[in-house]
Design an enzyme around this catalytic site. Structure first.
Site, PDB file in Angstrom:
ATOM      1  CD  GLU A 129      -2.699  -1.446  -0.062  1.00  0.00           C
ATOM      2  OE1 GLU A 129      -2.737  -0.587  -0.941  1.00  0.00           O
ATOM      3  OE2 GLU A 129      -3.242  -2.559  -0.193  1.00  0.00           O
ATOM      4  CE1 TYR A 138       8.285   9.269 -11.630  1.00  0.00           C
ATOM      5  CE2 TYR A 138       6.873   7.472 -12.396  1.00  0.00           C
ATOM      6  CZ  TYR A 138       7.958   8.308 -12.581  1.00  0.00           C
ATOM      7  OH  TYR A 138       8.719   8.182 -13.715  1.00  0.00           O
ATOM      8  CD  GLU A 235      -5.064  -2.995  -4.368  1.00  0.00           C
ATOM      9  OE1 GLU A 235      -5.428  -3.709  -3.412  1.00  0.00           O
ATOM     10  OE2 GLU A 235      -4.454  -1.933  -4.204  1.00  0.00           O
TER      11      GLU A 235
END
Ligand code: FE
Ligand code: MN
Length: 361
Positions: A129, A138, A235
């Site tokens: 995470e 970024y 995920e």
């Protein structure tokens, strides 16, 4: 008698009697608490295996080239306001959501589970995470986005605030001392694990993921899309981690699994789906980027049913076909050979190229 014990390609010698005792004392919750990080003997093999897979999937945001995204971001003739809005939403929503997930792991789930190999894989989950949060940073810096604008979005848009409250309430209810000998509290923890793994990461992330990947498919913001694909690969492991954790918790604590509780979880998923559809309706200009709203909303039903069934629960709609097969393909990184070009390959081990649950998306 001592016995050789093998994990992967490593061999250990364990005192049989002590090993058996340690093994018996390992539990998802209410197991032995010790200062030592006693990974051996492993009881939850899936957790260690998943830890290895997750580690082999390591990626760094800076390895993704953003030059073309930056050019597109500035050029009004290539991308329009709607497309820019989707990127802003994606960055704004996930900046907060990734933080909420990581925080819940560290302050609730990893705190409450007792078996060391479960804590190990949860530590890796929390770290990922952080990588996701860093990737958003970024994107923000590359495109020159004002982070306060993204933040404001998260605080001011009501459908996002509601999605946020849905998960944070389940998390804050479990902070501090919780007596996990009580069925009621065990159910609260099981529900937390269900909400975070299956409702949030497993379902509510998919509206925006789909939107960003739809742009990627049209060759818009390929760098951002690439990061979202890496994130999605992560995920899918997080969803599987929480699903396994949930299933083992239930198996070890059958008192939790009442009919009322099962219905409560189905109602919770129904609420998650409702919030996601409201969010799509409110914030995602689906029709304007070549997607049919009907398909997109349908997709959420499809995913939610898959999540429920994965946890041994009855689907809400039933017999839903995937209305967006290209999205499943897009999420299956394995199919695209060139995806690992560049420095990212250095982190890869052979095993990382295999995503077991590619049809789970
Ligand atoms: Fe994440
Ligand atoms: Mn996650």
């Amino acid at each position: 008698m001592d016995k050789a014990y093998t994990v992967g390609n490593k061999t250990f010698v364990l005192d049989q009697e002590k090993a058996e005792k340690a093994f018996a004392e390992k539990r998802v919750i209410n197991g032995r608490q010790s200062m030592c990080f006693n990974l051996l003997p492993l009881k939850y093999h899936w957790a260690y295996d998943l830890y290895k897979t997750m580690k082999a999937n390591h990626w760094e945001p800076e390895d993704v080239i953003m030059n073309r995204d930056i050019e597109q971001w500035k050029d009004q003739t290539i991308v329009n306001e709607v497309e820019r809005w989707i990127i802003m939403m994606g960055i704004g929503y996930f900046s907060a959501a990734e933080g909420i997930v990581g925080d819940n792991i560290l302050h609730v789930v990893r705190e409450q589970v007792t078996a060391p190999e479960l804590k190990l894989v949860l530590g890796r989950h929390a770290h990922e995470e952080n990588v996701h949060a860093d990737s958003l940073l970024y994107m923000i810096s590359s495109l020159g986005i004002n982070p306060h604008e993204c933040e404001a979005m998260f605080e001011d848009v009501e459908t996002i605030v509601k999605k946020n409250a849905f998960v944070t309430e389940a998390s804050h209810a479990l902070r501090g001392d919780t007596d996990l000998s009580l069925t009621e509290n065990k159910q609260k923890l099981a529900k937390n694990i269900f909400i975070f793994g299956q409702c949030m990461e497993g379902t509510q992330f998919y509206g925006l993921f789909g939107m960003v990947l739809s742009l990627y498919r049209q060759n818009k913001f390929r760098g951002i899309g690439e990061m979202f694909r890496y994130t999605l690969r992560d995920e899918s492991n997080h969803i599987e981690l929480f699903r396994n954790l949930f299933m083992d918790l239930i198996e070890e604590n059958p008192d939790v699994w009442t009919e009322e509780f099962q219905e409560e979880l189905r109602a919770t998923m129904a609420e998650a789906v409702k919030l996601e559809k409201e969010f799509i309706e409110d914030c995602l200009p689906v029709d304007s980027i070549g997607l049919r709203k009907q398909d997109f909303v349908h997709y959420i039903d499809y995913i939610a049913d898959r999540r429920l069934e994965g946890c041994g629960l009855d689907p809400l709609v039933g017999n839903v076909q995937n209305p967006l097969p290209w999205l499943a393909e897009m999420m299956d990184i394995k199919k695209e050979q060139n995806f690992f070009e560049g420095r990212v390959t250095e982190y890869q081990k052979a095993s990382s190229l295999e995503i077991e649950d590619d049809d789970d998306l």
